[in-house]
Structures are given as C-alpha cells and as structure tokens.
Scaffold this motif. Structure first.
Motif, mmCIF file in Angstrom:
data_model
loop_
_atom_site.group_PDB
_atom_site.id
_atom_site.type_symbol
_atom_site.label_atom_id
_atom_site.label_comp_id
_atom_site.label_asym_id
_atom_site.label_seq_id
_atom_site.Cartn_x
_atom_site.Cartn_y
_atom_site.Cartn_z
ATOM 1 N N LYS A 46 0.820 -1.042 0.053
ATOM 2 C CA LYS A 46 -0.082 -0.033 -0.130
ATOM 3 C C LYS A 46 0.903 1.286 0.008
ATOM 4 N N LYS A 47 2.189 0.985 0.349
ATOM 5 C CA LYS A 47 3.039 2.135 0.622
ATOM 6 C C LYS A 47 4.503 1.868 -0.216
ATOM 7 N N PRO A 48 4.375 1.588 -1.346
ATOM 8 C CA PRO A 48 5.563 1.155 -1.906
ATOM 9 C C PRO A 48 6.613 2.051 -2.408
ATOM 10 N N ASP A 49 7.964 2.005 -2.563
ATOM 11 C CA ASP A 49 8.733 2.865 -3.371
ATOM 12 C C ASP A 49 8.604 2.424 -4.560
ATOM 13 N N THR A 50 9.147 3.237 -5.667
ATOM 14 C CA THR A 50 8.953 3.009 -6.984
ATOM 15 C C THR A 50 10.362 3.429 -7.626
ATOM 16 N N ILE A 51 10.516 2.501 -8.420
ATOM 17 C CA ILE A 51 11.629 2.433 -9.462
ATOM 18 C C ILE A 51 11.705 3.774 -10.470
ATOM 19 N N LYS A 52 12.648 4.531 -10.322
ATOM 20 C CA LYS A 52 12.843 5.859 -11.375
ATOM 21 C C LYS A 52 12.956 5.332 -12.723
ATOM 22 N N THR A 53 12.405 6.024 -13.640
ATOM 23 C CA THR A 53 12.515 5.595 -15.144
ATOM 24 C C THR A 53 14.316 5.699 -15.477
ATOM 25 N N VAL A 54 14.570 4.844 -15.905
ATOM 26 C CA VAL A 54 15.991 4.746 -16.245
ATOM 27 C C VAL A 54 16.266 4.807 -17.742
ATOM 28 N N ASP A 55 17.201 5.515 -18.423
ATOM 29 C CA ASP A 55 17.235 5.637 -19.836
ATOM 30 C C ASP A 55 18.067 4.623 -20.291
ATOM 31 N N MET A 56 17.624 3.670 -20.917
ATOM 32 C CA MET A 56 18.210 2.408 -21.186
ATOM 33 C C MET A 56 18.682 2.493 -22.825
ATOM 34 N N SER A 57 20.078 2.197 -23.181
ATOM 35 C CA SER A 57 20.213 2.108 -24.570
ATOM 36 C C SER A 57 19.606 1.127 -25.214
ATOM 37 N N ASN A 58 19.078 1.557 -26.423
ATOM 38 C CA ASN A 58 18.204 0.454 -27.395
ATOM 39 C C ASN A 58 18.952 0.272 -28.459
ATOM 40 N N LEU A 59 19.287 -0.816 -28.659
ATOM 41 C CA LEU A 59 20.350 -1.145 -29.827
ATOM 42 C C LEU A 59 19.675 -1.114 -31.112
ATOM 43 N N PHE A 60 18.523 -0.883 -31.214
ATOM 44 C CA PHE A 60 17.730 -0.863 -32.371
ATOM 45 C C PHE A 60 16.692 0.118 -32.583
ATOM 46 N N ASN A 61 17.107 1.384 -31.777
ATOM 47 C CA ASN A 61 16.409 2.658 -32.092
ATOM 48 C C ASN A 61 16.693 3.229 -33.478
ATOM 49 N N GLY A 62 15.474 3.588 -34.086
ATOM 50 C CA GLY A 62 15.392 4.260 -35.402
ATOM 51 C C GLY A 62 15.592 3.339 -36.442
#
Length: 592
Positions: free
Chosen positions: A373-389
C-alpha cells in the motif's frame, strides 16, 4: 578541465583500452601524469546507525575532489559493502554516480545475525590510495528472531547500557551545525498524522547539495553517525594523496560504468591459437537487455563497460568464432578491499532494552505487512536500445494460428525469415534483405530473451513455440560492435526465461553485480486526496528520506507527515556547498 589533467585521463584511457584490464601494470613514465589526476574521497550519509532486521538502511553518497574543492566527475560507479566483525561481506552494491552524487538502500533480511558491522564505500580509483581507501561507518543490527544474541549480549557484570537509558547523540550540538544553512520548524511539537513543515535558509546563497533523514531517535546508546563536518575535519593531507609507487598495479576509474574484465584461454595447453582480435559477446537478459561485443588483445584479455541497471543478476559470455569450442572464458575479479578490522564498535544489549526491541519489532512487521500500500517506485532509467531508429517488423504470435514447433512457426508465419538445415545437420537462419540484397544469404543476429544465440539447432528442435510471445525481424544489415550481421531476429518468450534453457558448453554463465536502480521513496500524506490511508496503521519510524536534494535559492520548504509513533524525532541534514564546505544540521521535535 586543465590540460595536464586531461592528458592524465588520456593516459588512463590508453592503458584501459590497450590492456583491457581493471588493474593495469604501471609505467614509470606515466606516474607523473597519473599523480595529476585528482584523488577521490567518499562521504556517506546514512539514515541511522542502529537497525532491526526488517528495516531499510538508506544511504546517500557524495564523491568529492577535495584538492579541487568540488564534487568529482571522474568515477561513475561507487561500491558499497556491509562487513561483519569477522571481515565477511553481508552485501555488496554498485551505485551509479552522476555529478558526484549517488544513492541506494538495503532491506535487512531476517537471516542477518545481530552484531556490530561496518558500512564502507569506495570507488575503484580510491583503491590506489593506500592511506585512506574507503569511507567507513559503524552500524549495529539487532535480530530479535534469532535464539542466540552472543555477538551483542552484555556480560552480566559489565553491562554496556545502564538502567537509565539515554540517547548519546542529542542534537543541536554547537560543533555540528553549518553557517551556510539553517533550519526552522513551524512548531516544536506535533500530533500523530500531522503535517510538519521545515524551512531551510541558504544564508550565503550558494549552491548546496544535501540529503535529509527524519527518524525517531533511538533511546539507547549507538555508534556515532559520521557527519559531513566530522568527516571533513578528520581528512588529513596523506588521505588526499595517492602514491602509485606503493602499489603493484593501478586501479582504473570507472569512467563510464562498471568494468567487467576477462580473458579467453585455449582449452589445449599445446594450442597455438591466435588470441588477438577474437570477438566475445556478453548478454544480460531481460526486457531491457544488454548485449555487447568486445575484441580481445594479443593475450586474450577483453573488457565490457556496463553502464546500465538490470533486473537479472545472471549473464552469459561466449566466444564468437568458428572454433569456439577451443576456448574457455575466465572472468577476473578484483581483490577485495583490505578492511580495517580494528575499529568496530562494541555495542551491547541488556534486559533494559527488551520492551523497546519488542515494540519496534512489532511495528516493523505491521509496516512490512502493508508495504504494497506504500511502496517505493523505481525511477525511469534511460536504457540504451540497440535498435532505435531501425525499421522493425513485429509478429505477435497470438494474432496467428499457433503452431507447436519453432520450425512450423518460421515456415507458416514469418514471411521474411527462413530456417534450413546445413550439411552437418544443424539449423541455420536467414533474413530476406532489401533490394538489391533481396535474398537469404548471410547470417543474421539471433537474440532470444536478450541472449545472443549462435546455434539455433537446440531451440528449433526442442523449444515449444507456444511459449513464444513475439518475434521481431530487422531486414537491414546490422553492426554490433565490429561484427556485421545480415539482419536481426529477436524472439521474446512469455516468461522471459530462455536463459534457463540456453547452456551450451562454450557459453559461460556468470553472476553480475548490477548497478542499483534509483528509487523514488514513498512519502506518506494525509491530505484530502489520500483518504485511502485513513484506516491503514502507520508505524513509520522513518518519516522522511530525501537522499538527493539540491538548493540554489535563498530558502526552501520541505514537508512530511508524522505517523502513529510518538516521542522524539530527529531531523538530520548532511551535505556540501558547491566548494565542498561541509554542512551538518540536527534538530529534534516531539510527536504526542
């Protein structure tokens, strides 16, 4: 950055890329420039120094360059360990450092015994300093669920805690405050579940980096919390000097992320295989997977720079070569830090602490029962995507007739991918390229749940394709590192568990110390919009933890809510100004 310092870092990178080692042999000609690179020192602010199992140990890291009076921009990873009085590591964490700041936490499980511990922190670059290689904070852990308390039980004739229990760290010490930052509260006393407002005044209008802990005061003596001021005062000139001549090798700084170093070795001692320029692949599975290829040097050494956080602690390493069965892969681990075992605290418990421990233990259990009911949350992490674009075709297999075998799925569903047996009886894949390469010639990159798979034969023959969620295809030529592929085939299973099936002899499985993922820590509120919490018990001892604050205004107001726990609470602020002047503030208030 001045020119000499820049040249020194260039030398480090030359050594790094040519030797591919974390600890490299030093060259006398490099010593002068290496000594120009600033020495790092870490300060760590912890939320307490005494814990019960079932509680969180929170910490905030400041990586300093005292010689330049600034936060360090050199190391990007710090290492944190909890050590017991026998020198055994209870946990190890790798923390991402950005602009000299980092933060982490550790939930203390019930298998950790009562005892006196040390929390230490360091960077790889700090390990070159034989005078002061790490930060150290004494920690006490009480485990009320274990039958034996011998490690911290007071002797009957020599109780270390008197019958009149007192708190040794009563706050607002004259020698433990900062002239640059002042703290005031809107009132000295509060009721349960009431909003507390504290006003911070930046008296010199400087940039300030700080962390805040608000926690119930422990009613017993405990290890002193190392403050930013006491830490800075104890730093000596020798602590800020590194003599590279005193070490057999140099620990390189983690300039971009955590460095994983290894070596390929011929299986046969009589082998005359050329080890140079052999390609090695590292796969860390998961939804946001990590996949890299490195080339070896003439001795077979290779390295990977891991600059992301992952949910999996398992990885696979394999040689990419037609003679891959001729090699074995070894991973080089750094020697452990030489801990100072002489200055552990000697905290003891006696019968007078029984009611305090029981009450706190019950409160912990209730809080943990309502954690969802009172959780911590993971921050959004910028992950490198090998296949962007890159143009990608995606096949969601639920949109098609389901086939039991992988072979049938390739034949009936995948228009631009092909499967066939070679003369040796093994399966080979192909991807139909774009004009003028509209054929299936060449070898595509096959990735299953983030794992690079060289031989798909076992997957094709034994894997149930009904476990496959999606298949993605890239028809373009693709370069991964220095290796070229004719297209890409990515297969995602529903359970993301292909790592459990993929165990060829030439693939080495290793355990990784992933960089900890930053969190947004839960903040309890009792405003009109949070009625969901009205009927939930609130036995928080930690009312606020803000590990990564920055202030460049003349004033700032922070707020938090009290819990159902009463008595005296402590606000503890630690930090540094832009020129690394230490800041330490303590203030108490009561909850009735």
């Amino acid at each position: 950055m001045n020119k000499k310092l820049f040249l020194g870092i260039i030398i480090i990178n030359i050594a790094f890329f040519s030797n591919a080692q974390v600890a490299v042999e030093k060259k006398e000609s490099d010593i002068e420039l290496l000594n120009l690179i600033p020495v790092e020192s870490i300060y760590m602010h912890t939320n307490s120094t005494m814990f019960l199992v079932g509680e969180y140990l929170y910490y905030s890291i400041y990586n300093l360059k005292k010689q330049e009076n600034s936060l360090s921009d050199l190391s990007k990873v710090a290492f944190v360990e909890l050590i017991d009085s026998a020198g055994k590591s209870v946990f190890e964490q790798s923390i991402k450092i950005k602009n000299g700041r980092g933060t982490g936490d550790y939930f203390i499980p019930t298998n950790v015994p009562s005892g006196n511990y040390k929390l230490i922190a360091y960077t790889s670059w700090m390990r070159n300093n034989t005078n002061n290689p790490y930060f150290s904070q004494n920690i006490v852990i009480i485990n009320p669920y274990q039958s034996s308390q011998d490690q911290i039980l007071a002797e009957s004739k020599k109780d270390s805690i008197s019958e009149s229990i007192v708190y040794s760290g009563i706050v607002d010490k004259a020698d433990d405050t900062s002239r640059m930052l002042s703290l005031t509260l809107n009132k000295p006393s509060y009721s349960t579940r009431e909003k507390v407002e504290m006003n911070l005044l930046n008296t010199e209008n400087s940039e300030i980096y700080y962390s805040v802990s608000v926690r119930k005061i422990n009613t017993v003596d405990q290890p002193d919390n190392v403050t930013a001021i006491s830490y800075s005062e104890k730093l000596t000139k020798s602590d800020l000097e590194t003599n590279f001549r005193n070490t057999d090798s140099i620990f390189l700084p983690d300039l971009r992320g955590h460095i994983l170093k290894g070596q390929i070795i011929p299986i046969s001692d009589s082998s005359e295989l050329d080890l140079a320029d052999t390609k090695v692949a590292l796969s860390i599975p998961g939804e946001q997977f990590f996949l890299r290829i490195a080339n070896t040097d003439s001795n077979g050494n290779f390295y990977f720079n891991i600059d992301q956080s992952f949910t999996s602690d398992l990885a696979k390493i394999q040689v990419l070569d037609s003679n891959l069965e001729d090699y074995k892969v070894g991973i080089n681990r750094n020697n452990s830090v030489d801990y100072d075992m002489s200055s552990f605290d000697d905290f003891r418990i006696d019968s007078s602490m029984k009611s305090m421990i029981e009450e706190r233990s019950v409160h912990n259990q209730i809080e943990n029962a309502f954690y969802t009911k009172k959780p911590d949350t993971i921050k959004t992490v910028d992950m490198s995507n090998l296949f962007n674009g890159i143009k990608t075709l995606e096949y969601d297999l639920d949109d098609y007739t389901r086939f039991k075998t992988v072979k049938e799925t390739f034949i009936e569903v995948l228009e631009y991918a092909r499967l066939r047996r070679n003369p040796e009886g093994k399966y080979e894949l192909g991807v139909l390229g774009y004009k003028p390469y509209e054929n299936f010639d060449g070898t595509p990159l096959l990735i299953i749940d983030g794992l690079l798979v060289q031989d798909p034969t076992d997957f094709v023959e034994s894997y149930d394709s009904r476990k496959i969620d999606k298949i993605k295809i890239i028809r373009d030529q693709y370069f991964l590192g220095s290796k070229s592929y004719k297209g890409v085939i990515m297969i995602e299973t529903f359970e993301k568990d292909y790592i459990e099936y993929y165990n060829p002899e030439y693939v080495k499985e290793i355990k990784l110390k992933s960089i900890e993922t930053p969190k947004n820590y839960f903040k309890q509120t009792y405003d009109k919009a949070s009625k969901d919490y009205e009927d939930i018990p609130d036995f928080r001892y930690q009312l606020l933890w803000e590990p990564h604050k920055y202030m460049n205004e003349s004033s700032e107001t922070l707020s938090f809510y009290t819990s159902d726990v009463t008595r005296t609470f402590e606000i503890l602020i630690q930090g540094f100004s832009e020129d690394i002047q230490p800041i330490s503030i303590r203030k108490t208030f009561t909850v009735k």
